[in-house]
Design an enzyme around this catalytic site. Structure first.
Site, mmCIF file in Angstrom:
data_model
loop_
_atom_site.group_PDB
_atom_site.id
_atom_site.type_symbol
_atom_site.label_atom_id
_atom_site.label_comp_id
_atom_site.label_asym_id
_atom_site.label_seq_id
_atom_site.Cartn_x
_atom_site.Cartn_y
_atom_site.Cartn_z
ATOM 1 N N ARG A 277 8.040 13.430 38.095
ATOM 2 C CA ARG A 277 6.997 13.926 38.999
ATOM 3 C C ARG A 277 7.032 13.133 40.301
ATOM 4 O O ARG A 277 7.144 11.916 40.299
ATOM 5 C CB ARG A 277 5.622 13.813 38.334
ATOM 6 C CG ARG A 277 5.516 14.701 37.103
ATOM 7 C CD ARG A 277 4.158 14.711 36.476
ATOM 8 N NE ARG A 277 4.161 15.501 35.254
ATOM 9 C CZ ARG A 277 3.127 15.632 34.432
ATOM 10 N NH1 ARG A 277 1.983 15.029 34.718
ATOM 11 N NH2 ARG A 277 3.223 16.365 33.339
ATOM 12 N N ARG A 292 0.898 5.649 36.765
ATOM 13 C CA ARG A 292 1.317 6.783 37.594
ATOM 14 C C ARG A 292 2.726 6.489 38.104
ATOM 15 O O ARG A 292 2.900 5.726 39.058
ATOM 16 C CB ARG A 292 0.347 6.994 38.749
ATOM 17 C CG ARG A 292 0.523 8.320 39.484
ATOM 18 C CD ARG A 292 -0.419 8.399 40.675
ATOM 19 N NE ARG A 292 -1.804 8.385 40.282
ATOM 20 C CZ ARG A 292 -2.529 9.461 39.966
ATOM 21 N NH1 ARG A 292 -1.965 10.657 40.005
ATOM 22 N NH2 ARG A 292 -3.803 9.356 39.627
ATOM 23 N N GLU A 364 -6.852 9.538 31.342
ATOM 24 C CA GLU A 364 -6.227 10.639 30.605
ATOM 25 C C GLU A 364 -4.939 10.207 29.905
ATOM 26 O O GLU A 364 -4.057 9.604 30.498
ATOM 27 C CB GLU A 364 -5.898 11.781 31.573
ATOM 28 C CG GLU A 364 -5.171 12.945 30.926
ATOM 29 C CD GLU A 364 -4.526 13.872 31.940
ATOM 30 O OE1 GLU A 364 -3.469 14.443 31.616
ATOM 31 O OE2 GLU A 364 -5.070 14.006 33.062
ATOM 32 N N SER A 367 -3.429 16.208 27.423
ATOM 33 C CA SER A 367 -4.038 17.470 27.844
ATOM 34 C C SER A 367 -3.538 18.559 26.905
ATOM 35 O O SER A 367 -2.383 18.529 26.478
ATOM 36 C CB SER A 367 -3.647 17.831 29.277
ATOM 37 O OG SER A 367 -4.272 17.005 30.214
ATOM 38 N N ARG A 404 2.521 6.661 29.124
ATOM 39 C CA ARG A 404 1.230 6.123 29.566
ATOM 40 C C ARG A 404 0.407 5.562 28.415
ATOM 41 O O ARG A 404 -0.445 4.692 28.620
ATOM 42 C CB ARG A 404 0.438 7.199 30.314
ATOM 43 C CG ARG A 404 -0.864 6.666 30.900
ATOM 44 C CD ARG A 404 -1.707 7.735 31.544
ATOM 45 N NE ARG A 404 -1.229 8.125 32.862
ATOM 46 C CZ ARG A 404 -1.946 8.822 33.736
ATOM 47 N NH1 ARG A 404 -3.170 9.222 33.408
ATOM 48 N NH2 ARG A 404 -1.462 9.126 34.923
#
Length: 437
Positions: A277, A292, A364, A367, A404
């Site tokens: 990403r 991140r 988070e 998801s 993460r």
């Protein structure tokens, strides 16, 4: 993309969904106008083509009589008249052929314009999804006790560096900012976590899959990742390929243009892949550590099912995520994500956020999204219903483990001597009970 028939019959529902997402609902009227133009263009094309076919049928008998007259010694006047009729019909046919070709092109252009507009509309949100943006979620459950330390807790990067588990400096030296090495205990911890997730998936009927991480533009677009977040995606211009940010993309394309067999229930896959990403627009956010980053590993659940069972399937995926977090002995909460933070393909999304002690907040980790028929309609994935009729399938996705997670595991299970306790359920997969400096 959404079903144009649904939009045509329920424009107010689509407007309400757009409004809840914080997006322009005027697009609904644009789509309806484009749909009318498309249908008018198709009608004009079909009418002219019917006229062309009728004219073509007239030419055959005339040519037959002309041939017969020529062979049978018909008089010159008769032959001349038949020749004139044939030439007139041929000229008319040529004109009609040009008209049909032009009208076909107009219908195609109208269809392309309609498709472009429809792709600007996100999936229709499910009833009960909170309206608003990133901060308008609703907490639906909180699980576990927050850790209490009798020492000053360290953040995950300081812990990881002392364990020889995370090396950001050499990651930046090799690849630039937001890259890292996981070494020693760090590599073992990540691989153990992913393998524990994979075992849970297999036990629950998922087929393991190692997926491509480079995909064609039509696959990336079909999964819905080039609509509003194209700036997050890495593109290899020389090859016209995209690096995926999740195995969801490849798995969404796995059954593209197929009629799949759902007679025995949903098709469930667990995709293991490295993910990429760009993190565009995140300058200055989470620059420390591995929260991140540009590259990470992830185990992603992906499901194809009958749309009628999608909501129940969504709850199952959330249940698997909760089980993984519980096995890792992490305090977490479950949120119902607001419409403006869903992303285009999702009709509803639940996030599980784990407690990060040094940040004093939940972050988070997972998801799970119900994408209903949005992706499958774009990608042409269908199934036969109980009556043998071809229908569009539903797709869902959900995270079982990512890099993460190490942030939460290291911080919540750290001990005063700098070591980190490995959660009991994870120990057989890591091969260690305690990570020591």
């Amino acid at each position: 993309m959404i079903d144009i028939k649904f939009l045509r019959e329920n424009p107010e529902a689509v407007r309400a969904s757009q409004h809840a997402r914080g997006e322009d609902d005027a697009i609904v009227d644009e789509v309806l106008a484009a749909d009318d133009a498309r249908r008018s263009a198709i009608a004009a094309f079909e009418a002219r083509r019917a006229e062309q076919k009728a004219a073509s049928k007239q030419l055959g008998p005339v040519m037959g009589r002309l041939t017969k007259a020529r062979k049978g010694g018909g008089d010159a006047a008769q032959i001349a008249e038949l020749e004139a009729q044939a030439e007139a019909l041929k000229a008319q046919g040529a004109t009609m052929a040009d008209d049909v070709k032009a009208l076909d092109a107009q219908a195609g252009a109208a269809q392309e314009h309609l498709d472009t507009l429809v792709r600007r509309i996100g999936n229709i949100i499910e009833p009960g999804v909170p309206s608003g943006g990133e901060d308008d979620y609703v907490v639906i459950d909180t699980v576990g006790e927050l850790p209490q330390f009798d020492f000053e807790p360290k953040d995950h990067l300081e812990i990881g560096e002392s364990l020889g588990a995370i090396d950001m400096g050499r990651g930046a030296k090799v690849a630039g900012s937001r890259f890292y090495f996981l070494t020693g205990a760090g590599a073992r911890l990540e691989l153990g976590l992913l393998n524990m997730g994979l075992q849970l998936a297999i036990e629950n009927g998922f087929t393991p899959a190692i997926t491509p991480t480079l995909v064609l533009p039509q696959t990336m677009a079909g999964a819905g990742f080039l609509d509003q977040h194209a700036d997050e995606v890495y593109r290899l211009e020389a090859d016209d390929l995209y690096l995926t940010g999740t195995s969801e993309v490849a798995l969404a394309g796995y059954h593209a243009d197929e009629i799949i067999d759902l007679s025995d229930g949903p098709l469930r896959y667990a995709g293991w892949s490295t993910c990429y990403r760009r993190e565009a627009g995140s300058y200055g956010k989470d620059t420390r550590g591995i929260i991140r980053v540009h590259q990470f590993n992830k185990l992603e659940m992906f499901v194809y099912c009958d749309p009628a069972t999608a909501t129940a399937e969504h709850e199952k995926l959330l249940g698997f995520e909760r089980e993984m977090l519980t096995r890792c002995e992490l305090p977490f909460r479950v949120i119902d994500t607001a419409a403006g933070d869903l992303g285009g393909p999702a009709a509803r999304k639940f996030d599980c956020e784990a407690w990060v002690p040094t940040q004093g907040r939940y972050r988070e980790l997972t998801s799970t999204s119900n994408c209903t028929t949005f992706q499958a309609r774009r990608l042409g994935t269908r199934y036969k219903d109980g009556d043998g009729k071809t229908q569009v399938a539903a797709t869902l996705n959900g995270t079982l483990a990512t890099t993460r997670w190490l942030v939460a595991i290291l911080e919540n299970h750290q001990q005063a001597d700098g070591s980190v306790r490995v959660p009991a359920a994870l120990q057989p997969y890591v091969g260690l009970e305690v990570l020591t400096p």
